[in-house]
Motif scaffolding. Structure first.
Motif, mmCIF file in Angstrom:
data_model
loop_
_atom_site.group_PDB
_atom_site.id
_atom_site.type_symbol
_atom_site.label_atom_id
_atom_site.label_comp_id
_atom_site.label_asym_id
_atom_site.label_seq_id
_atom_site.Cartn_x
_atom_site.Cartn_y
_atom_site.Cartn_z
ATOM 1 N N PHE A 1 51.963 -29.753 -42.905
ATOM 2 C CA PHE A 1 51.698 -30.405 -41.629
ATOM 3 C C PHE A 1 51.618 -31.920 -41.786
ATOM 4 C CE2 PHE A 1 50.839 -26.208 -40.089
ATOM 5 C CZ PHE A 1 51.112 -26.284 -38.733
ATOM 6 N N ASP A 2 51.089 -32.394 -42.898
ATOM 7 C CA ASP A 2 51.058 -33.835 -43.136
ATOM 8 C C ASP A 2 52.477 -34.387 -43.240
ATOM 9 O OD1 ASP A 2 48.299 -34.697 -43.219
ATOM 10 O OD2 ASP A 2 48.085 -33.445 -44.997
ATOM 11 N N ILE A 3 53.355 -33.655 -43.895
ATOM 12 C CA ILE A 3 54.756 -34.075 -44.025
ATOM 13 C C ILE A 3 55.401 -34.147 -42.644
ATOM 14 C CG2 ILE A 3 57.020 -33.336 -44.863
ATOM 15 C CD1 ILE A 3 55.565 -32.276 -47.377
ATOM 16 N N LEU A 4 55.164 -33.156 -41.809
ATOM 17 C CA LEU A 4 55.733 -33.160 -40.458
ATOM 18 C C LEU A 4 55.200 -34.331 -39.637
ATOM 19 C CD1 LEU A 4 57.379 -32.013 -38.156
ATOM 20 C CD2 LEU A 4 55.499 -30.409 -37.716
ATOM 21 N N GLY A 5 53.909 -34.599 -39.725
ATOM 22 C CA GLY A 5 53.332 -35.706 -38.963
ATOM 23 C C GLY A 5 53.909 -37.051 -39.360
ATOM 24 N N VAL A 6 54.094 -37.279 -40.652
ATOM 25 C CA VAL A 6 54.676 -38.541 -41.114
ATOM 26 C C VAL A 6 56.161 -38.612 -40.746
ATOM 27 C CG1 VAL A 6 55.210 -39.923 -43.162
ATOM 28 C CG2 VAL A 6 52.982 -38.835 -42.947
ATOM 29 N N ALA A 7 56.874 -37.490 -40.872
ATOM 30 C CA ALA A 7 58.301 -37.473 -40.525
ATOM 31 C C ALA A 7 58.500 -37.792 -39.046
ATOM 32 C CB ALA A 7 58.915 -36.126 -40.868
ATOM 33 N N ALA A 8 57.639 -37.273 -38.193
ATOM 34 C CA ALA A 8 57.748 -37.561 -36.763
ATOM 35 C C ALA A 8 57.525 -39.048 -36.492
ATOM 36 C CB ALA A 8 56.745 -36.723 -35.978
ATOM 37 N N THR A 9 56.602 -39.646 -37.220
ATOM 38 C CA THR A 9 56.321 -41.069 -37.049
ATOM 39 C C THR A 9 57.464 -41.929 -37.575
ATOM 40 O OG1 THR A 9 53.970 -40.584 -37.286
ATOM 41 C CG2 THR A 9 54.625 -42.865 -37.528
ATOM 42 N N ALA A 10 58.053 -41.526 -38.693
ATOM 43 C CA ALA A 10 59.119 -42.314 -39.315
ATOM 44 C C ALA A 10 60.499 -42.016 -38.740
ATOM 45 C CB ALA A 10 59.137 -42.047 -40.820
ATOM 46 N N GLY A 11 60.628 -40.919 -38.000
ATOM 47 C CA GLY A 11 61.936 -40.489 -37.508
ATOM 48 C C GLY A 11 62.493 -41.381 -36.405
ATOM 49 N N GLY B 1 46.772 -36.203 -53.978
ATOM 50 C CA GLY B 1 48.055 -36.398 -54.654
ATOM 51 C C GLY B 1 49.201 -35.735 -53.914
ATOM 52 N N GLY B 2 48.961 -34.529 -53.421
ATOM 53 C CA GLY B 2 49.989 -33.830 -52.651
ATOM 54 C C GLY B 2 50.336 -34.550 -51.364
ATOM 55 N N LYS B 3 49.319 -35.092 -50.692
ATOM 56 C CA LYS B 3 49.579 -35.852 -49.471
ATOM 57 C C LYS B 3 50.377 -37.112 -49.763
ATOM 58 C CE LYS B 3 45.777 -34.319 -46.548
ATOM 59 N NZ LYS B 3 44.775 -34.743 -45.579
ATOM 60 N N ALA B 4 50.080 -37.779 -50.863
ATOM 61 C CA ALA B 4 50.812 -39.003 -51.230
ATOM 62 C C ALA B 4 52.272 -38.684 -51.524
ATOM 63 C CB ALA B 4 50.153 -39.670 -52.432
ATOM 64 N N LEU B 5 52.523 -37.645 -52.299
ATOM 65 C CA LEU B 5 53.910 -37.243 -52.583
ATOM 66 C C LEU B 5 54.627 -36.794 -51.318
ATOM 67 C CD1 LEU B 5 53.447 -35.262 -55.923
ATOM 68 C CD2 LEU B 5 54.538 -37.492 -55.631
ATOM 69 N N GLY B 6 53.904 -36.066 -50.468
ATOM 70 C CA GLY B 6 54.488 -35.584 -49.224
ATOM 71 C C GLY B 6 54.868 -36.709 -48.280
ATOM 72 N N LYS B 7 54.069 -37.764 -48.230
ATOM 73 C CA LYS B 7 54.380 -38.889 -47.348
ATOM 74 C C LYS B 7 55.646 -39.595 -47.783
ATOM 75 C CE LYS B 7 49.758 -39.667 -45.666
ATOM 76 N NZ LYS B 7 48.600 -40.511 -45.556
ATOM 77 N N SER B 8 55.804 -39.800 -49.074
ATOM 78 C CA SER B 8 57.017 -40.435 -49.584
ATOM 79 C C SER B 8 58.239 -39.593 -49.243
ATOM 80 C CB SER B 8 56.890 -40.608 -51.100
ATOM 81 O OG SER B 8 58.107 -41.020 -51.652
ATOM 82 N N PHE B 9 58.133 -38.290 -49.443
ATOM 83 C CA PHE B 9 59.221 -37.364 -49.125
ATOM 84 C C PHE B 9 59.517 -37.380 -47.628
ATOM 85 C CE2 PHE B 9 60.371 -32.976 -47.847
ATOM 86 C CZ PHE B 9 61.606 -32.891 -48.466
ATOM 87 N N ALA B 10 58.469 -37.378 -46.799
ATOM 88 C CA ALA B 10 58.646 -37.342 -45.347
ATOM 89 C C ALA B 10 59.331 -38.588 -44.817
ATOM 90 C CB ALA B 10 57.296 -37.156 -44.661
ATOM 91 N N ILE B 11 59.035 -39.732 -45.402
ATOM 92 C CA ILE B 11 59.657 -40.972 -44.937
ATOM 93 C C ILE B 11 61.137 -40.995 -45.284
ATOM 94 C CG2 ILE B 11 59.712 -43.479 -45.316
ATOM 95 C CD1 ILE B 11 56.610 -43.298 -45.539
ATOM 96 N N THR B 12 61.488 -40.549 -46.489
ATOM 97 C CA THR B 12 62.891 -40.603 -46.909
ATOM 98 C C THR B 12 63.736 -39.493 -46.294
ATOM 99 O OG1 THR B 12 62.409 -39.349 -48.928
ATOM 100 C CG2 THR B 12 62.361 -41.749 -49.092
ATOM 101 N N LYS B 13 63.149 -38.369 -45.973
ATOM 102 C CA LYS B 13 63.901 -37.213 -45.450
ATOM 103 C C LYS B 13 63.469 -36.832 -44.040
ATOM 104 C CE LYS B 13 66.006 -36.332 -49.386
ATOM 105 N NZ LYS B 13 67.413 -36.494 -49.570
ATOM 106 N N SER B 14 63.060 -37.807 -43.241
ATOM 107 C CA SER B 14 62.499 -37.497 -41.928
ATOM 108 C C SER B 14 63.492 -36.779 -41.016
ATOM 109 C CB SER B 14 61.971 -38.760 -41.253
ATOM 110 O OG SER B 14 63.013 -39.676 -41.039
#
Length: 138
Positions: free
Chosen positions: A2-12, A94-107
């Motif tokens: 869900f954190d990945i989805l939230g960041v992807a929506a913001t960065a998309g 740590g998982g949230k930090a990795l997930g945010k980086s992934f979400a921004i690049t693959k939004s």
């Protein structure tokens, strides 16, 4: 997740999904909705679901240790409880930090997959409703 989805929506961005929607790609319209409502999606996914799951994982870790300790606590078990909470916090952060980086690049990919999931759920709901709603044309 869900954190990945939230960041992807913001960065998309909307533009790629408009092209997909014009080609009738399933889920593209849902992805546009996620981008347009990024503030609410982010609040729900990151703040509500993400934080609640993080808190519950810590509580479950301590509960597991308490269940395993037996009837009388010892000093070593207090240390074990502290270490368990620290480990869960480290993995969560740590998982949230990795997930945010992934979400921004693959939004775009994340939002399209989520849009397809939402589209599929909507189709299932429509089929389910048609089982119980009578046709009014008769």
């Amino acid at each position: 997740m869900f954190d990945i989805l939230g960041v992807a929506a913001t960065a998309g961005e909307e533009a790629p999904f408009h092209a997909m929607a014009s080609n009738r790609v399933p889920g593209a319209k849902h992805a546009i909705w996620l981008v347009r409502h990024a503030d609410g999606v982010s609040t729900f996914c990151n703040d509500l679901v993400g934080d609640v799951v993080g808190t519950l994982s810590g509580a479950l870790g301590v509960a597991l240790l308490l269940a395993l300790r037996g009837p009388s606590p010892r000093l070593g078990e207090t240390l074990a409880n502290t270490l368990m909470v620290a480990l869960i916090a480290a993995v969560t952060v740590g998982g949230k930090a990795l997930g945010k980086s992934f979400a921004i690049t693959k939004s775009t990919t994340i939002l399209l997959v989520t849009g397809k999931i939402l589209y599929s759920l909507e189709q299932i709901r429509m089929k389910f409703r048609s089982l119980f709603v009578k046709d009014k044309k008769r």
